[in-house]
Write an enzyme that holds these catalytic residues in place. Structure first.
Site, PDB file in Angstrom:
ATOM      1  N   CYS A 105       0.821  -1.203   0.000  1.00 48.98           N
ATOM      2  CA  CYS A 105       0.000   0.000   0.000  1.00 48.98           C
ATOM      3  C   CYS A 105       0.864   1.265   0.000  1.00 48.98           C
ATOM      4  CB  CYS A 105      -1.002  -0.061   1.144  1.00 48.98           C
ATOM      5  SG  CYS A 105      -2.460   0.939   0.827  1.00 48.98           S
ATOM      6  N   HIS A 196      -3.239  -4.778   1.585  1.00 48.35           N
ATOM      7  CA  HIS A 196      -2.556  -5.223   2.806  1.00 48.35           C
ATOM      8  C   HIS A 196      -2.770  -6.728   2.978  1.00 48.35           C
ATOM      9  CE1 HIS A 196      -2.002  -1.132   4.464  1.00 48.35           C
ATOM     10  NE2 HIS A 196      -3.125  -0.883   3.827  1.00 48.35           N
ATOM     11  N   GLU A 198      -0.984  -8.235   5.298  1.00 54.34           N
ATOM     12  CA  GLU A 198      -0.645  -8.416   6.725  1.00 54.34           C
ATOM     13  C   GLU A 198      -1.875  -8.237   7.628  1.00 54.34           C
ATOM     14  OE1 GLU A 198      -0.074  -5.815   4.961  1.00 54.34           O
ATOM     15  OE2 GLU A 198      -0.416  -4.020   6.166  1.00 54.34           O
TER      16      GLU A 198
HETATM   17  N1  GLN Z   1      -3.418   6.181   0.408  1.00 53.34           N
HETATM   18  C1  GLN Z   1      -2.336   6.018   1.315  1.00 53.34           C
HETATM   19  C2  GLN Z   1      -1.112   6.750   0.791  1.00 53.34           C
HETATM   20  O1  GLN Z   1      -1.097   7.341  -0.219  1.00 53.34           O
HETATM   21  C3  GLN Z   1      -1.967   4.580   1.516  1.00 53.34           C
HETATM   22  C4  GLN Z   1      -2.995   3.884   2.380  1.00 53.34           C
HETATM   23  C5  GLN Z   1      -2.518   2.636   3.025  1.00 53.34           C
HETATM   24  O2  GLN Z   1      -1.320   2.372   3.152  1.00 53.34           O
HETATM   25  N2  GLN Z   1      -3.468   1.874   3.522  1.00 53.34           N
HETATM   26  O3  GLN Z   1      -0.124   6.700   1.418  1.00 53.34           O
END
Ligand code: GLN
Length: 214
Positions: A105, A196, A198
């Site tokens: 992410c 994610h 995890e």
């Molecule tokens: N949208 C977030 C970002 O740009 C990431 C979100 C996440 O890691 N769950 O960092």
């Protein structure tokens, strides 16, 4: 919680006992979902090492870790903290030298060559030859847990303000899509996911990471 001595495996008491052998996996621990990665890694027999400063990553004898995790969180915040703690450049050097790496992410955003809609002043490490669009699947309330087909097998994962991978370079393999959007990619020993694994305890990607260690 007190800091550990440099280069020691950090053992948050809440995680219980850590294995005293097994590969050492650095988890960038400046902001975001660090603990869930540590728990998954421990479950797979690895030793998480929390990274905050360059000395946590590199010691007098070289790298202190065998692999790396860049967790989710807020990529613009982690990006800023990487610069404040002067950890970004050593991380980039280690990954470019071949350190197996998993970014989830926000971690994917940090690895990307291009962030199409950065926050003001936001940069990235520019390692994975992809461009990403942040928050492309909607806001926090549109978070979803789902079973996703990937080239590594079916995985149960969570999407939270997830980035979408818009373009990939010739050396990048696409491992998973959500509808027509690319959501997991690999370039050599570096793997990035929009989602994610995890948070659902899905071990496939961490197992892949440990298998990259030579
Ligand atoms: N949208 C977030 C970002 O740009 C990431 C979100 C996440 O890691 N769950 O960092």
């Amino acid at each position: 919680m007190s800091r550990p001595a440099r280069g020691k495996v950090w053992e948050p008491s809440s995680l219980g006992g850590l294995p005293d052998s097994g590969p050492r996996v650095g988890v960038v621990a400046l902001q975001g979902g660090v603990r869930e990665h540590a728990e998954l890694l421990i479950g797979l027999g690895a030793r998480p090492v929390y990274l905050r400063t360059p000395d946590d990553l590199v010691g007098p004898d070289g790298l202190r870790v065998d692999a790396l995790v860049l967790p989710g969180g807020e990529s613009s915040t982690i990006d800023r903290l990487l610069r404040i703690f002067e950890l970004g450049e050593p991380l980039k050097a280690a990954i470019c030298a071949g350190l197996p790496t998993l970014g989830t992410c926000a971690g994917l955003v940090l690895l990307a060559r291009d962030v199409l809609d950065p926050a003001p002043g936001q940069g990235s490490l520019g390692i994975l030859d992809v461009s990403v669009r942040r928050n492309a699947f909607g806001p926090q309330v549109d978070s979803a847990e789902e079973l996703l087909e990937t080239t590594l097998g079916p995985t149960r994962v969570a999407f939270i303000r997830a980035p979408r991978i818009e373009t990939v370079g010739a050396d990048v393999d696409v491992l998973a899509r959500r509808g027509d959007a690319m959501v997991a990619v690999r370039q050599g020993p570096v793997l990035g996911t929009s989602f994610h694994p995890e948070l659902t305890g899905e071990p496939t990607f961490h197992r892949w990471l440990l298998n990259q260690i030579t």
